[in-house]
Scaffold this active site. Sequence first.
Site, PDB file in Angstrom:
ATOM      1  N   THR A  14       0.854  -0.925  -0.144  1.00  0.00           N
ATOM      2  CA  THR A  14       0.058  -0.077  -0.071  1.00  0.00           C
ATOM      3  C   THR A  14       0.840   1.122   0.058  1.00  0.00           C
ATOM      4  O   THR A  14       2.073   1.202   0.256  1.00  0.00           O
ATOM      5  CB  THR A  14      -1.014   0.014   1.205  1.00  0.00           C
ATOM      6  OG1 THR A  14      -0.184   0.128   2.200  1.00  0.00           O
ATOM      7  CG2 THR A  14      -1.907  -1.044   1.205  1.00  0.00           C
ATOM      8  N   ASP A  15       0.210   2.361  -0.240  1.00  0.00           N
ATOM      9  CA  ASP A  15       0.795   3.682  -0.177  1.00  0.00           C
ATOM     10  C   ASP A  15       0.484   4.431   1.098  1.00  0.00           C
ATOM     11  O   ASP A  15      -0.084   3.766   1.843  1.00  0.00           O
ATOM     12  CB  ASP A  15       0.443   4.317  -1.459  1.00  0.00           C
ATOM     13  CG  ASP A  15      -1.163   4.686  -1.616  1.00  0.00           C
ATOM     14  OD1 ASP A  15      -1.673   4.605  -0.774  1.00  0.00           O
ATOM     15  OD2 ASP A  15      -1.347   4.973  -2.847  1.00  0.00           O
ATOM     16  N   LEU A  16       0.600   5.727   1.010  1.00  0.00           N
ATOM     17  CA  LEU A  16       0.641   6.431   2.451  1.00  0.00           C
ATOM     18  C   LEU A  16      -0.939   6.521   2.619  1.00  0.00           C
ATOM     19  O   LEU A  16      -1.411   6.806   3.647  1.00  0.00           O
ATOM     20  CB  LEU A  16       1.154   7.874   2.146  1.00  0.00           C
ATOM     21  CG  LEU A  16       2.728   7.954   2.240  1.00  0.00           C
ATOM     22  CD1 LEU A  16       3.119   9.345   1.949  1.00  0.00           C
ATOM     23  CD2 LEU A  16       3.127   7.366   3.670  1.00  0.00           C
ATOM     24  N   GLY A  18      -3.043   4.068   2.236  1.00  0.00           N
ATOM     25  CA  GLY A  18      -3.555   2.711   2.738  1.00  0.00           C
ATOM     26  C   GLY A  18      -4.279   2.046   1.474  1.00  0.00           C
ATOM     27  O   GLY A  18      -4.840   0.912   1.794  1.00  0.00           O
ATOM     28  N   ILE A  19      -3.811   2.682   0.159  1.00  0.00           N
ATOM     29  CA  ILE A  19      -4.657   1.707  -0.832  1.00  0.00           C
ATOM     30  C   ILE A  19      -3.362   1.100  -1.572  1.00  0.00           C
ATOM     31  O   ILE A  19      -2.292   1.670  -1.597  1.00  0.00           O
ATOM     32  CB  ILE A  19      -5.486   2.448  -1.795  1.00  0.00           C
ATOM     33  CG1 ILE A  19      -4.512   3.819  -2.391  1.00  0.00           C
ATOM     34  CG2 ILE A  19      -6.511   3.103  -1.002  1.00  0.00           C
ATOM     35  CD1 ILE A  19      -5.436   4.364  -3.324  1.00  0.00           C
TER      36      ILE A  19
END
Length: 130
Positions: A14-16, A18-19
């Site tokens: 995930t990225d920052l 949360g996806i």
Amino acid sequence: MSHHMTLRVYYEDTDLAGIVYYANYLKFIERGRTEWLRQLGIDQLAMQQATGHVFAVRRVEADYLRPARFDDLLTVVTGLAQESPARVVVDQKVMRGEEVLFTARVTIACLDGRGRPVRLPTDLAAILRQ
């Protein structure tokens, strides 16, 4: 015949926000294609060692439809769309339950040990046609 592979989204995917980071879908479908070939009885390592032939992605057409999130349980669905003497086209999708999150059409070329396009090995082409 389509192949289904289940995977869990980990924090590292995930990225920052949360996806799932967009490029990770390409990793997910790569795993799906590998397991699909394995299910068909195609051993890529043995093929490379015996003939020098390998598969390489030539083209990817992808659509990102909905985000996947940390800890989601996903299914990668892989199936043959087309087969020609030197290429395989695969349709893939990543799903969360019944919801389609990502779709891709992937064109795969067969290459020799020098990286030049070659025809699919006869036995492999026969397996794909079944």
